[in-house]
Write a protein that holds these residues in place. Structure first.
Motif, PDB file in Angstrom:
ATOM      1  N   VAL A  55      30.362  11.692 -31.299  1.00  9.77           N
ATOM      2  CA  VAL A  55      29.468  12.242 -32.625  1.00  9.77           C
ATOM      3  C   VAL A  55      30.558  12.799 -33.496  1.00  9.77           C
ATOM      4  O   VAL A  55      30.371  12.089 -34.887  1.00  9.77           O
ATOM      5  N   LEU A  56      31.156  13.533 -33.222  1.00  7.63           N
ATOM      6  CA  LEU A  56      32.353  14.247 -34.009  1.00  7.63           C
ATOM      7  C   LEU A  56      33.443  13.143 -34.838  1.00  7.63           C
ATOM      8  O   LEU A  56      33.290  13.312 -35.649  1.00  7.63           O
ATOM      9  N   HIS A  57      33.824  12.474 -33.500  1.00  7.71           N
ATOM     10  CA  HIS A  57      34.715  11.356 -34.102  1.00  7.71           C
ATOM     11  C   HIS A  57      34.128  10.482 -34.904  1.00  7.71           C
ATOM     12  O   HIS A  57      34.768  10.105 -35.915  1.00  7.71           O
ATOM     13  N   VAL A  64      39.737  20.763 -34.138  1.00  6.19           N
ATOM     14  CA  VAL A  64      38.911  21.752 -33.375  1.00  6.19           C
ATOM     15  C   VAL A  64      38.627  22.993 -34.133  1.00  6.19           C
ATOM     16  O   VAL A  64      39.516  23.599 -34.758  1.00  6.19           O
ATOM     17  N   GLY A  65      37.491  23.380 -34.112  1.00  7.06           N
ATOM     18  CA  GLY A  65      36.961  24.665 -34.704  1.00  7.06           C
ATOM     19  C   GLY A  65      36.829  24.383 -36.209  1.00  7.06           C
ATOM     20  O   GLY A  65      36.203  25.651 -36.718  1.00  7.06           O
ATOM     21  N   ASP A  66      36.777  23.437 -36.816  1.00  7.70           N
ATOM     22  CA  ASP A  66      36.389  23.313 -38.346  1.00  7.70           C
ATOM     23  C   ASP A  66      34.827  23.337 -38.369  1.00  7.70           C
ATOM     24  O   ASP A  66      34.346  23.394 -37.550  1.00  7.70           O
ATOM     25  N   ALA A  67      34.488  23.357 -39.756  1.00  2.62           N
ATOM     26  CA  ALA A  67      33.057  23.446 -39.903  1.00  2.62           C
ATOM     27  C   ALA A  67      32.280  22.267 -39.463  1.00  2.62           C
ATOM     28  O   ALA A  67      31.210  22.304 -38.857  1.00  2.62           O
ATOM     29  N   LEU A  68      32.831  21.185 -39.126  1.00  2.00           N
ATOM     30  CA  LEU A  68      32.344  19.851 -38.616  1.00  2.00           C
ATOM     31  C   LEU A  68      32.224  20.042 -37.109  1.00  2.00           C
ATOM     32  O   LEU A  68      30.966  19.733 -36.674  1.00  2.00           O
ATOM     33  N   TYR A  69      33.150  20.536 -36.615  1.00  2.00           N
ATOM     34  CA  TYR A  69      33.092  20.708 -35.169  1.00  2.00           C
ATOM     35  C   TYR A  69      32.118  21.752 -34.981  1.00  2.00           C
ATOM     36  O   TYR A  69      31.330  21.518 -33.818  1.00  2.00           O
ATOM     37  N   ASP A  70      31.982  22.669 -35.720  1.00  2.00           N
ATOM     38  CA  ASP A  70      30.771  23.736 -35.258  1.00  2.00           C
ATOM     39  C   ASP A  70      29.375  22.981 -35.263  1.00  2.00           C
ATOM     40  O   ASP A  70      28.611  23.689 -34.779  1.00  2.00           O
ATOM     41  N   ARG A  71      29.279  22.228 -36.291  1.00  2.00           N
ATOM     42  CA  ARG A  71      28.187  21.644 -36.699  1.00  2.00           C
ATOM     43  C   ARG A  71      27.571  20.589 -35.373  1.00  2.00           C
ATOM     44  O   ARG A  71      26.634  20.392 -35.509  1.00  2.00           O
ATOM     45  N   VAL A  72      28.789  20.011 -34.858  1.00  2.00           N
ATOM     46  CA  VAL A  72      28.365  19.157 -33.855  1.00  2.00           C
ATOM     47  C   VAL A  72      28.359  19.446 -32.320  1.00  2.00           C
ATOM     48  O   VAL A  72      27.373  19.297 -31.575  1.00  2.00           O
ATOM     49  N   MET A  73      29.271  20.224 -31.936  1.00  2.00           N
ATOM     50  CA  MET A  73      29.609  20.579 -30.561  1.00  2.00           C
ATOM     51  C   MET A  73      28.462  21.237 -29.944  1.00  2.00           C
ATOM     52  O   MET A  73      27.934  20.767 -28.939  1.00  2.00           O
TER      53      MET A  73
END
Length: 133
Positions: A55-57, A64-73
């Motif tokens: 999903v992230l990709h 790792v650790g950016d806003a999108l990462y935090d919204r998905v993981m």
């Protein structure tokens, strides 16, 4: 008669890695080591990263650790918990895994801390590597 459970495997993925991709990959392999024993007991193993990383990709995320990462993981694991019947909490410091356990307990979902605690689904014949060949 028992039914097969979908069991979320929760443990360290990013924690303690300093965001080193090799260390994160090693943590994912440790999570995945629990998948076969769970399957062999007649259940369906699930790891949040198996769903979250594609999903992230797909969303164009790579940091790792950016806003999108935090919204998905972590939200992915929380959504998965709506479909899981149990959680296996592996050892190691992990805020995300601790949060998965908290949510599971709030929802009345069993939390196991060892593969030995997971019951065998006696309705199914346990899988063996030879039987799957």
């Amino acid at each position: 008669m028992p039914k097969p459970m979908m069991i979320l495997i929760a443990g360290p993925y990013r924690s303690g890695t300093g965001d080193d991709p090799e260390r994160m990959a090693a943590n994912l392999r440790r999570l995945e080591e629990a998948a076969w024993p769970i399957f062999r007991k007649g259940h369906v193993p699930m790891i949040g990263e198996w769903v979250a990383l594609p999903v992230l990709h797909g969303a164009g995320g790579s940091q790792v650790g950016d806003a999108l990462y935090d919204r998905v993981m972590h939200p992915t694991a929380h959504r998965l918990l709506q479909h899981c019947d149990a959680v296996l909490r592996l050892p190691g410091a992990s805020t995300g895994a601790d949060n998965d356990v908290r949510i599971a307990r709030e929802r009345g979902i069993p939390v196991y801390h060892s593969l030995d605690e997971i019951p065998l689904d006696t309705a199914l014949e346990p899988a063996t590597p030879a039987a799957c060949a």
